[in-house]
Design an enzyme around this catalytic site. Structure first.
Site, PDB file in Angstrom:
ATOM      1  N   ASN A   1      56.534  26.344 -16.004  1.00 18.38           N
ATOM      2  CA  ASN A   1      56.901  27.432 -16.906  1.00 18.38           C
ATOM      3  C   ASN A   1      56.808  28.738 -16.128  1.00 18.38           C
ATOM      4  OD1 ASN A   1      57.675  28.250 -19.603  1.00 18.38           O
ATOM      5  ND2 ASN A   1      55.671  29.213 -19.763  1.00 18.38           N
ATOM      6  N   LYS A   2      57.136  29.833 -16.783  1.00 20.92           N
ATOM      7  CA  LYS A   2      57.169  31.138 -16.140  1.00 20.92           C
ATOM      8  C   LYS A   2      55.884  31.406 -15.368  1.00 20.92           C
ATOM      9  CE  LYS A   2      59.925  33.315 -15.995  1.00 20.92           C
ATOM     10  NZ  LYS A   2      60.894  33.280 -14.873  1.00 20.92           N
TER      11      LYS A   2
ATOM     12  N   ASP B   1      59.808  25.081 -19.006  1.00 21.70           N
ATOM     13  CA  ASP B   1      61.120  24.898 -18.386  1.00 21.70           C
ATOM     14  C   ASP B   1      61.336  23.455 -17.932  1.00 21.70           C
ATOM     15  OD1 ASP B   1      62.710  27.683 -17.602  1.00 21.70           O
ATOM     16  OD2 ASP B   1      60.595  27.961 -18.048  1.00 21.70           O
TER      17      ASP B   1
ATOM     18  N   GLN C   1      59.591  39.954 -19.273  1.00 21.08           N
ATOM     19  CA  GLN C   1      60.195  39.311 -20.442  1.00 21.08           C
ATOM     20  C   GLN C   1      59.328  39.452 -21.683  1.00 21.08           C
ATOM     21  OE1 GLN C   1      59.802  37.883 -17.409  1.00 21.08           O
ATOM     22  NE2 GLN C   1      61.458  36.439 -16.937  1.00 21.08           N
TER      23      GLN C   1
ATOM     24  N   ARG D   1      68.569  33.827 -20.189  1.00 19.12           N
ATOM     25  CA  ARG D   1      67.442  33.134 -19.557  1.00 19.12           C
ATOM     26  C   ARG D   1      66.668  32.426 -20.653  1.00 19.12           C
ATOM     27  NH1 ARG D   1      64.343  34.971 -22.717  1.00 19.12           N
ATOM     28  NH2 ARG D   1      62.663  33.973 -21.572  1.00 19.12           N
ATOM     29  N   GLY D   2      65.738  31.585 -20.224  1.00 16.14           N
ATOM     30  CA  GLY D   2      65.079  30.681 -21.147  1.00 16.14           C
ATOM     31  C   GLY D   2      65.760  29.330 -21.045  1.00 16.14           C
ATOM     32  N   ALA D   3      64.983  28.294 -20.769  1.00 17.63           N
ATOM     33  CA  ALA D   3      65.566  26.990 -20.459  1.00 17.63           C
ATOM     34  C   ALA D   3      66.547  26.485 -21.520  1.00 17.63           C
ATOM     35  CB  ALA D   3      64.451  25.967 -20.218  1.00 17.63           C
TER      36      ALA D   3
ATOM     37  N   ARG E   1      70.263  27.624 -11.434  1.00 19.18           N
ATOM     38  CA  ARG E   1      68.805  27.753 -11.489  1.00 19.18           C
ATOM     39  C   ARG E   1      68.207  26.344 -11.470  1.00 19.18           C
ATOM     40  NH1 ARG E   1      66.196  32.081 -15.176  1.00 19.18           N
ATOM     41  NH2 ARG E   1      64.723  31.914 -13.449  1.00 19.18           N
TER      42      ARG E   1
END
Length: 351
Positions: free
Chosen positions: A255-256, A245, A204, A54-56, A96
């Protein structure tokens, strides 16, 4: 790449022969360091969907390298090989929807496929794709290192920096975006302590950011997401820095989930709020945050904690994975191309 980059954590990497994608399974951290060995498109797609990676930026790297590893399973017939590549692009694109780096990576690999002459053998096409994927990952890592150099001077010489989610090596090709800026500032001698939002519901920040910072010897305290405002009010936070993201053309930031809350709190308390992201996260094709697709994930991520249900049976839940922070709440964007105020970034995309 520098000797610094060769020694850092690389959570997404390809075997030397290009046949296997190695992923550090982030679901197991911090208890265990488990590596996944993947060699087909569906396995790579599921690893992305289920947050093994995970993480763009890291998602984009996994897609590019995963295509190469998967291609060894494709037909040796040139036409069928190309068709399998196109089908792989489509499957990976469905994993995603919010992180634009995924689509940037797919576009990069699709372009590499189109560049191949019609008469090139399958081995030749595969070799071309292999080289293109490695270039993509190297470019992403170089972007992290460069933005760290640009961003480190913005952080205080002494003080506490708040961050949200995980934006370190685990979320990228290595080094990190927002966490990479903090790393560089620490390496340059700044005396920083990090407050890591736990980042519900998947934690996270508590699991991954704290794991990376402890590994690097950077002081870190984990806080529940709802503690940030109180600590800001007490003067305990001097800056906040997050990743992204997707950044829309007007500077709005996806973003998150919880990032928007941090930005609002920073504005109220007059604390600088920085967004660190590679240029591959900038999306000129999306006019504003209102057009960014927001992924709604499995509601059990909210209901369950450590495999145990924490909510009464029969109640509902909401689980948007991201939120959108308006551009006017961002103090500055930190990219490998430099540091930009929101209006300047938007003007660059319009030019």
């Amino acid at each position: 790449m520098t000797s610094e980059s060769s020694a850092m954590l690389r959570p997404v990497k390809l075997s030397p022969d290009g046949r296997v994608l190695h992923l550090l399974d982030q679901r197991s951290l911090p208890e265990r360091e488990d590596w996944l060995d993947l060699d087909d498109v569906e396995a790579v797609a599921e690893a992305i969907e289920k947050l093994a990676v995970r993480g763009a930026p890291a998602i984009g790297c996994a897609a590019a390298l995963g295509l190469v590893a998967s291609s060894w399973r494709f037909s040796d017939d040139a036409g069928m090989f190309r068709e399998s590549c196109l089908m792989a692009f489509e499957r990976l694109a469905r994993t995603r929807p919010t992180a634009v780096n995924l689509f940037h990576a797919i576009g990069h690999m699709r372009g590499a496929l189109v560049e191949c002459p019609a008469g090139l053998t399958v081995a030749g096409v595969r070799g071309h794709l292999h080289a293109a994927a490695l270039r993509y990952v190297d470019d992403e890592l170089r972007a992290c290192l460069t933005m760290a150099d640009h961003g480190a001077p913005l952080l205080p010489d002494v003080g506490t920096v708040l961050t949200h989610c995980n934006t370190g090596a685990l979320a990228t090709a290595g080094w990190g975006t927002a966490l990479g800026v903090i790393r560089r500032a620490h390496a340059n001698g700044k005396k920083l302590r990090v407050l890591a939002d736990e980042t519900r519901p998947v934690l996270q920040g508590a699991r991954l950011t704290a794991w990376e910072l402890r590994h690097d010897g950077i002081p870190v305290d984990i806080i529940a997401d709802n503690m940030a405002g109180a600590l800001m009010a007490r003067g305990e936070v001097q800056a906040a820095i997050v990743g992204a993201d997707r950044i829309a053309r007007n500077g709005d930031v996806a973003n998150k989930i919880g990032t928007y809350t941090v930005a609002v709190l920073c504005r109220y308390h007059q604390i600088p709020f920085y967004v660190a992201a590679p240029w591959s996260t900038v999306d000129p094709a999306t006019a504003s945050g209102a057009e960014i697709p927001i992924e709604e994930r499995d509601h059990n991520e909210v209901h369950l904690h450590g495999g145990r249900r924490m909510t009464p049976a029969g109640v509902g839940a909401r689980n948007p994975a991201f939120d959108v922070t308006p551009a006017e709440l961002v103090t500055a964007f930190i990219t490998e191309r430099g540091v930009f105020r929101p209006a300047t970034l938007s003007a660059l995309m319009d030019s």
